[in-house]
Design an enzyme around this catalytic site. Sequence first.
Site, mmCIF file in Angstrom:
data_model
loop_
_atom_site.group_PDB
_atom_site.id
_atom_site.type_symbol
_atom_site.label_atom_id
_atom_site.label_comp_id
_atom_site.label_asym_id
_atom_site.label_seq_id
_atom_site.Cartn_x
_atom_site.Cartn_y
_atom_site.Cartn_z
ATOM 1 N N GLY A 1 0.770 -1.238 0.000
ATOM 2 C CA GLY A 1 0.000 0.000 0.000
ATOM 3 C C GLY A 1 0.801 1.288 0.000
ATOM 4 C CG ASP B 1 -1.859 1.881 2.778
ATOM 5 O OD1 ASP B 1 -1.698 1.664 4.003
ATOM 6 O OD2 ASP B 1 -2.367 1.048 2.018
ATOM 7 C CG ASP C 1 -8.541 1.080 9.835
ATOM 8 O OD1 ASP C 1 -9.328 1.814 10.451
ATOM 9 O OD2 ASP C 1 -8.898 0.005 9.320
ATOM 10 C CE LYS D 1 -10.065 3.897 6.938
ATOM 11 N NZ LYS D 1 -10.581 2.528 6.779
ATOM 12 C CG PHE E 1 -12.673 0.064 2.510
ATOM 13 C CD1 PHE E 1 -11.792 -0.597 3.357
ATOM 14 C CD2 PHE E 1 -12.540 -0.120 1.137
ATOM 15 C CE1 PHE E 1 -10.803 -1.440 2.855
ATOM 16 C CE2 PHE E 1 -11.555 -0.957 0.627
ATOM 17 C CZ PHE E 1 -10.691 -1.617 1.485
ATOM 18 C CG ASP F 1 -5.582 -3.694 -1.507
ATOM 19 O OD1 ASP F 1 -5.144 -3.138 -0.476
ATOM 20 O OD2 ASP F 1 -5.953 -4.881 -1.528
ATOM 21 N NE ARG G 1 -2.032 -3.185 -3.660
ATOM 22 C CZ ARG G 1 -2.225 -3.273 -2.352
ATOM 23 N NH1 ARG G 1 -2.295 -2.177 -1.624
ATOM 24 N NH2 ARG G 1 -2.351 -4.448 -1.772
HETATM 25 P P1 IMP Z 1 -4.352 -0.988 10.629
HETATM 26 O O1 IMP Z 1 -3.330 -2.037 10.985
HETATM 27 O O2 IMP Z 1 -5.745 -1.386 11.009
HETATM 28 O O3 IMP Z 1 -4.002 0.412 11.068
HETATM 29 O O4 IMP Z 1 -4.490 -0.958 9.078
HETATM 30 C C1 IMP Z 1 -3.489 -0.743 8.244
HETATM 31 C C2 IMP Z 1 -3.677 -1.482 6.952
HETATM 32 O O5 IMP Z 1 -5.040 -1.855 6.666
HETATM 33 C C3 IMP Z 1 -3.258 -0.546 5.877
HETATM 34 O O6 IMP Z 1 -1.886 -0.717 5.618
HETATM 35 C C4 IMP Z 1 -4.127 -0.942 4.730
HETATM 36 O O7 IMP Z 1 -3.472 -1.924 3.983
HETATM 37 C C5 IMP Z 1 -5.377 -1.542 5.335
HETATM 38 N N1 IMP Z 1 -6.508 -0.585 5.311
HETATM 39 C C6 IMP Z 1 -7.045 0.063 6.362
HETATM 40 N N2 IMP Z 1 -8.043 0.873 5.985
HETATM 41 C C7 IMP Z 1 -8.126 0.759 4.643
HETATM 42 C C8 IMP Z 1 -8.976 1.379 3.643
HETATM 43 O O8 IMP Z 1 -9.852 2.214 3.903
HETATM 44 N N3 IMP Z 1 -8.743 0.986 2.360
HETATM 45 C C9 IMP Z 1 -7.797 0.085 2.014
HETATM 46 N N4 IMP Z 1 -6.984 -0.496 2.898
HETATM 47 C C10 IMP Z 1 -7.146 -0.171 4.210
HETATM 48 MG MG MG Z 2 -3.629 -3.285 2.329
#
Ligand code: IMP
Ligand code: MG
Length: 179
Positions: free
Chosen positions: A43, A99, A102, A130, A151, A158, A164
């Site tokens: 990402g 990227d 979240d 976010k 999302f 992706d 992407r």
């Molecule tokens: P986290 O570990 O929950 O903070 O999420 C990080 C990973 O989840 C990112 O590197 C993305 O690959 C994926 N991700 C989280 N939110 C989104 C979104 O809205 N669209 C696409 N990928 C996401």
């Molecule tokens: Mg991803």
Amino acid sequence: MDADIEKVLIDEEVILRRLDVMAERILEELGNEEILVVGILTGALVFMADLLRRLPVPLQIETLSVASYHGGTESSGVVKFLDAKLPEVEGRNILLCDDILDTGRTLKAVRTKLMEMGAARVKTAVLLSKDKDRAEDVEADYYAFGMGDEFVVGYGLDYQGRYRNLPYVGVLKEEVYSR
Ligand code: IMP
Ligand code: MG
């Protein structure tokens, strides 16, 4: 591909202008040291390519791959490191790029791992952050845009491996999820 997009949230020009500002801030804070940029695949690729070309200082680039397994509930997420060999980070000043921030699990796990491996310092940069309660206590040192808990795809992000390469960040049409 564009036909699957419900709306464009952030267009390319706006992204690039924000990256100018982000790069300036990074240069002010890290510009006097040799940076090792570590990107989280896949990402972070597009974001990194544009950000790093705005940092006219000596730096190296490494990447790593992780998979986040989110179980039945939010709290059961585990981040697994997929590379046979992780980058050499001992004593380095690191700019860790992803990227999007979240739940925070990915950034937290990778940051912790890099520190355990002897990194001198880890700063984090993401394109999107976010605005939500995170599973892990982590925030990005640099982020280009805050956004709601929605999302998004494009500019590296992706859905099932696709979208992407869209030059903007957008929201998919509802029908795409039911295909
Ligand atoms: P986290 O570990 O929950 O903070 O999420 C990080 C990973 O989840 C990112 O590197 C993305 O690959 C994926 N991700 C989280 N939110 C989104 C979104 O809205 N669209 C696409 N990928 C996401
Ligand atoms: Mg991803």
